[in-house]
Design a protein around this motif. Structure first.
Motif, PDB file in Angstrom:
ATOM      1  N   ARG A  73      39.261 -36.167 -30.134  1.00 51.02           N
ATOM      2  CA  ARG A  73      39.405 -36.759 -31.598  1.00 51.02           C
ATOM      3  C   ARG A  73      37.916 -36.879 -32.217  1.00 51.02           C
ATOM      4  O   ARG A  73      37.926 -37.333 -33.181  1.00 51.02           O
ATOM      5  CB  ARG A  73      39.967 -38.228 -31.216  1.00 51.02           C
ATOM      6  CG  ARG A  73      41.377 -38.221 -31.195  1.00 51.02           C
ATOM      7  CD  ARG A  73      41.804 -39.430 -30.780  1.00 51.02           C
ATOM      8  NE  ARG A  73      41.378 -40.795 -31.601  1.00 51.02           N
ATOM      9  CZ  ARG A  73      41.909 -41.088 -32.808  1.00 51.02           C
ATOM     10  NH1 ARG A  73      42.876 -40.704 -33.242  1.00 51.02           N
ATOM     11  NH2 ARG A  73      41.044 -41.986 -33.342  1.00 51.02           N
ATOM     12  N   LYS A  74      36.954 -36.510 -31.352  1.00 54.92           N
ATOM     13  CA  LYS A  74      35.659 -36.423 -32.110  1.00 54.92           C
ATOM     14  C   LYS A  74      35.606 -35.672 -33.313  1.00 54.92           C
ATOM     15  O   LYS A  74      35.971 -34.525 -33.447  1.00 54.92           O
ATOM     16  CB  LYS A  74      34.703 -36.277 -30.859  1.00 54.92           C
ATOM     17  CG  LYS A  74      34.101 -37.274 -30.016  1.00 54.92           C
ATOM     18  CD  LYS A  74      33.104 -37.049 -29.055  1.00 54.92           C
ATOM     19  CE  LYS A  74      32.823 -38.047 -28.089  1.00 54.92           C
ATOM     20  NZ  LYS A  74      32.857 -39.403 -28.482  1.00 54.92           N
ATOM     21  N   SER A  75      34.768 -36.255 -34.202  1.00 55.32           N
ATOM     22  CA  SER A  75      34.617 -35.460 -35.469  1.00 55.32           C
ATOM     23  C   SER A  75      33.331 -34.586 -35.174  1.00 55.32           C
ATOM     24  O   SER A  75      32.269 -35.098 -34.538  1.00 55.32           O
ATOM     25  CB  SER A  75      34.130 -36.510 -36.532  1.00 55.32           C
ATOM     26  OG  SER A  75      33.256 -35.960 -37.375  1.00 55.32           O
ATOM     27  N   PRO A  76      33.602 -33.283 -35.411  1.00 56.68           N
ATOM     28  CA  PRO A  76      32.382 -32.331 -34.997  1.00 56.68           C
ATOM     29  C   PRO A  76      31.005 -32.779 -35.594  1.00 56.68           C
ATOM     30  O   PRO A  76      29.998 -32.678 -34.997  1.00 56.68           O
ATOM     31  CB  PRO A  76      33.010 -30.807 -35.550  1.00 56.68           C
ATOM     32  CG  PRO A  76      34.047 -31.397 -36.649  1.00 56.68           C
ATOM     33  CD  PRO A  76      34.584 -32.648 -36.062  1.00 56.68           C
ATOM     34  N   MET A  77      31.280 -33.385 -36.946  1.00 58.53           N
ATOM     35  CA  MET A  77      29.889 -33.806 -37.459  1.00 58.53           C
ATOM     36  C   MET A  77      29.261 -34.575 -37.089  1.00 58.53           C
ATOM     37  O   MET A  77      27.898 -34.702 -36.768  1.00 58.53           O
ATOM     38  CB  MET A  77      30.421 -34.163 -39.103  1.00 58.53           C
ATOM     39  CG  MET A  77      29.472 -34.213 -40.084  1.00 58.53           C
ATOM     40  SD  MET A  77      30.109 -34.719 -41.549  1.00 58.53           S
ATOM     41  CE  MET A  77      30.696 -36.286 -41.311  1.00 58.53           C
ATOM     42  N   GLU A  78      30.027 -35.928 -36.518  1.00 59.46           N
ATOM     43  CA  GLU A  78      29.434 -36.996 -35.965  1.00 59.46           C
ATOM     44  C   GLU A  78      28.917 -36.848 -34.581  1.00 59.46           C
ATOM     45  O   GLU A  78      27.813 -37.062 -34.059  1.00 59.46           O
ATOM     46  CB  GLU A  78      30.516 -38.141 -35.868  1.00 59.46           C
ATOM     47  CG  GLU A  78      30.613 -38.976 -37.030  1.00 59.46           C
ATOM     48  CD  GLU A  78      31.594 -39.745 -37.281  1.00 59.46           C
ATOM     49  OE1 GLU A  78      32.232 -40.227 -36.084  1.00 59.46           O
ATOM     50  OE2 GLU A  78      32.232 -40.138 -38.227  1.00 59.46           O
ATOM     51  N   ALA A  79      29.917 -35.818 -33.987  1.00 53.68           N
ATOM     52  CA  ALA A  79      29.382 -35.517 -32.514  1.00 53.68           C
ATOM     53  C   ALA A  79      27.930 -34.720 -32.457  1.00 53.68           C
ATOM     54  O   ALA A  79      27.371 -34.865 -31.705  1.00 53.68           O
ATOM     55  CB  ALA A  79      30.527 -34.512 -32.013  1.00 53.68           C
TER      56      ALA A  79
END
Lengths: 234, 452
Positions: free
Chosen positions: B442-448
């Motif tokens: 579920r992690k957003s790629p941008m935030e990750a």
């Protein structure tokens, strides 16, 4: 030249703790196939937000983003994931290589999710690593490579799935100026040889000089566009 | 470079951490194996013991037709005698007149006189007084006659042997089994024999008087020489030496016709109470007991003891099982939590890597699958470690974790248990990874990617 990317009236508003912050306030741009474009702007100008939306990592609040003929503004996460896989290659400030994989395996990685056969992906990875000048370092793990070499592996990885555009976010930010110049020269060469569209976000004026076109973004808007005068051959 | 290959490489990437987790999980798994085998050994052994007790309850519940008609009459010791016991020095006798009178009573079929006397120990009264002085248990209070039941049982084992004088009469023996039937060597005593004895097989090994005695040998009993005509075997703890009642009277100095006790048989079991009543009315100094009553009391007492034993065994076994189950549940939860915490930490640590995978086009499903494979791989490795530890140190561990199983032999775990445990660890690896893997997907790629 055909347009590979068309952005119309792009707006992005972030909401945090009830406060609205407008990061992009109606960006319009068009980038043609094979172009090498640099987007410049001061910190907080909205350049990374723009790059994230162009790279399908984020969705706009409103406006259209037409990538290779398809509007990506209203796609769901799975569709965005497919677009990233098939149409976009990313180069980040740091190489972000998988430490458990060697250089060749890192380049093969995007091809794995596109279900390209093992044989073909090995051939392409080796070809790309040769292009970036790492034919002798293919089996090295990231920790055995210098920062410049790691970034070259990341560049090869970005080209793995033959994307329509390459989005590079401060690709030289973590490198010394000499290595940074070498990386920009490499990107210019690949742009010319392969013909892939490259969009580089940078705040470094010297690095932006490698691009054919330079756009300046300020307060969420493209304020200036500079086109590099082509050298005429005698 | 497939998902599985990458998952195993990731597990191997942090060798020390993986090793520590595998050891911790392996210990939990070894505990599960050890406790399971310990509980299994305890349950099996307890069930065997319960089966044995239950069999004994059934065995003691049956009486023959002649036993149902039997009444035991004894002279008592100084005015009293325990039913079914006796034969102690100092016992009073029953005269021939009394025997004849009882024989002529209504509904009495036959009266069999017996002379029974224990040999080889000091005077009972001295022994009783000494035991009473020492405060030993089972001794009846002062003033109460007789040895007391517990004391009598204890004394049985102290006597060398017991002389048992019975009438030698083939027809009586046929109906009432006066002589032992399980003859190992030789034969029964007949009316033609003079000074002949049948001895118990254990006496030939233990008692100096009969040590090494064989059929045909002469043995000395209280100054008289007897010929051994038969050696028998019996489950009873009394070492009876059978002889003709006339010979027994001579040996023990009784007059002709005297006996220490009588086995009186009523004509029918329905007359037993009447006969008991008649004897009691006429001879108040005699102790009269219907064998069926005595046997029923005895059976009831024995059965009660067996049931108490069964209840106690079942309770102990249940306690072991409950403790074992608690340890197993705690071990499973611990193992699951170890996997969960490890994978949550791993996901957090590899946030940027997850972001990159998503950025280059990997779907959430692929990322979930990769982490689940990693969890399963850890579960599998831990299962193998746990099985090795459980098989090699299982018997020791089960005794440490379940001290109550120390009296049981804990066997090596079965192949089925090993397979089940391996499946359990794989399942734990899977379950423990579901949440962290879902979190990763579920992690957003941008935030990750921004994560440092």
């Amino acid at each position: 030249m055909n347009e590979v990317l068309l952005v119309q009236n792009l707006i992005k508003i972030f909401e945090k703790n009830g406060n609205k912050v407008q990061a992009l306030s109606g960006v319009n741009l068009d980038i043609k196939k094979g172009e090498f474009v640099a987007i410049m702007g001061p910190s907080g100008s909205g350049k990374t937000t723009l790059l994230n939306i162009l790279g399908c990592l984020d969705i706009p609040t409103s406006g259209n983003v037409i990538l290779d003929g398809r509007n990506i503004a209203n796609l769901n996460q799975n569709q965005l994931s497919q677009i990233r896989r098939d149409k976009i290659g990313f180069i980040f400030q740091s190489a972000n290589l998988m430490p458990i994989l060697n250089a060749q395996e890192n380049v093969e990685l995007p091809m794995e999710c596109k279900k390209i056969s093992k044989e073909d992906s090995i051939k392409r990875a080796q070809y790309l690593l040769k292009l970036v000048g790492l034919e002798e370092r293919m089996k090295q793990r990231p920790n055995q490579l210098s920062a410049g070499e790691q970034q070259r592996v990341a560049i090869a990885r970005a080209f793995a799935n033959k994307p329509a555009i390459i989005l590079a976010d401060e690709p030289t930010g973590n490198l010394d100026s000499k290595t940074g110049s070498l990386i920009m020269e490499l990107l210019t060469r690949l742009n010319q040889n392969i013909g892939t569209t490259i969009i580089v976000v940078t705040h470094d004026e010297k690095m932006a000089l490698y691009a054919e076109r330079k756009m300046v973004i300020e307060d969420g808007k493209i304020t200036n566009t500079f086109v590099k005068r082509k050298k005429t051959s005698s | 470079m497939g998902l599985i290959n990458r998952a195993f490489r990731n597990v191997w990437r942090k060798k020390t951490r993986t090793l520590l987790v595998v050891i911790a999980l392996g210990l939990s798994i070894a505990a599960i194996i050890s406790v399971y085998t310990g509980v299994d050994a305890s349950t099996t052994k307890t069930q065997e013991m319960i089966d044995e007790y239950q069999q004994h309850i059934v065995e003691t519940g049956e009486l023959s037709e002649s036993q149902e008609r039997m009444i035991q009459v004894s002279s008592g010791f100084g005015g009293g005698r325990m039913p079914g016991g006796g034969g102690f020095p100092g016992e009073t006798t029953i005269s021939q007149d009394v025997i004849e009178n009882i024989s002529s009573m209504d509904n009495v079929e036959v009266v069999i006189p017996l002379v029974e006397r224990s040999v080889g120990q000091p005077n009972f009264e001295e022994m009783r007084d000494q035991w009473r002085q020492n405060g030993e248990p089972g001794v009846p209070p002062e003033g109460q006659p007789g040895p007391g039941e517990d004391m009598q049982n204890r004394m049985e084992s102290l006597f060398d042997y017991v002389i048992m004088g019975v009438p030698i009469d083939t027809s009586l023996d046929e109906f009432y089994s006066l002589l032992p039937t399980d003859i190992v060597y030789g034969r029964k005593i007949t009316q033609d024999d003079e000074f002949a004895v049948m001895i118990k097989d254990t006496l030939t090994e233990s008692d100096a008087n009969f040590s090494g005695a064989e059929v045909g040998d002469l043995v000395e009993i209280e100054g008289y020489n007897f010929t051994v005509v038969g050696i028998y075997s019996s489950d009873t703890n009394r070492n009876y030496v059978y002889m003709d009642i006339s010979d027994a009277r001579k040996v023990l100095g009784l007059e002709e016709g005297q006996a220490y006790s009588l086995n009186v048989y009523a004509q029918d079991k329905s007359y037993v109470d009447m006969v008991v009543y008649s004897i009691e009315q006429n001879y108040t100094n005699l102790r009269v007991t219907a064998y069926a009553d005595m046997y029923s009391q005895l059976t009831e007492r024995i059965n009660q003891q067996q049931e108490n034993e069964i209840a106690s065994l079942s309770e102990d076994s249940k306690k072991i099982e409950n403790t074992g189950n608690q340890i197993i549940i705690v071990s499973i939860i611990t193992a699951g939590l170890i996997v969960l915490f490890l994978m949550i930490y791993t996901v957090k640590e590899r946030t940027k890597e997850i972001g990159l995978l998503k950025a280059i086009g990997f779907s959430g499903k692929s990322i979930t699958t990769q982490f689940i494979i990693e969890g399963i791989a850890i579960g599998f490795l831990s299962g193998i470690a746990g099985i090795i530890l459980g098989v090699t140190a299982g018997p020791f561990l089960s005794k440490v974790l379940l001290p109550s199983t120390q009296k049981f032999t804990v066997t090596t775990p079965s192949l089925l248990l090993i397979s089940e445990v391996l499946c359990l660890t794989i399942l734990l690896g899977f379950i423990g990874t579901i949440y962290p893997a879902w979190q990763a997907s579920r992690k957003s790629p941008m935030e990750a990617m921004r994560n440092e």
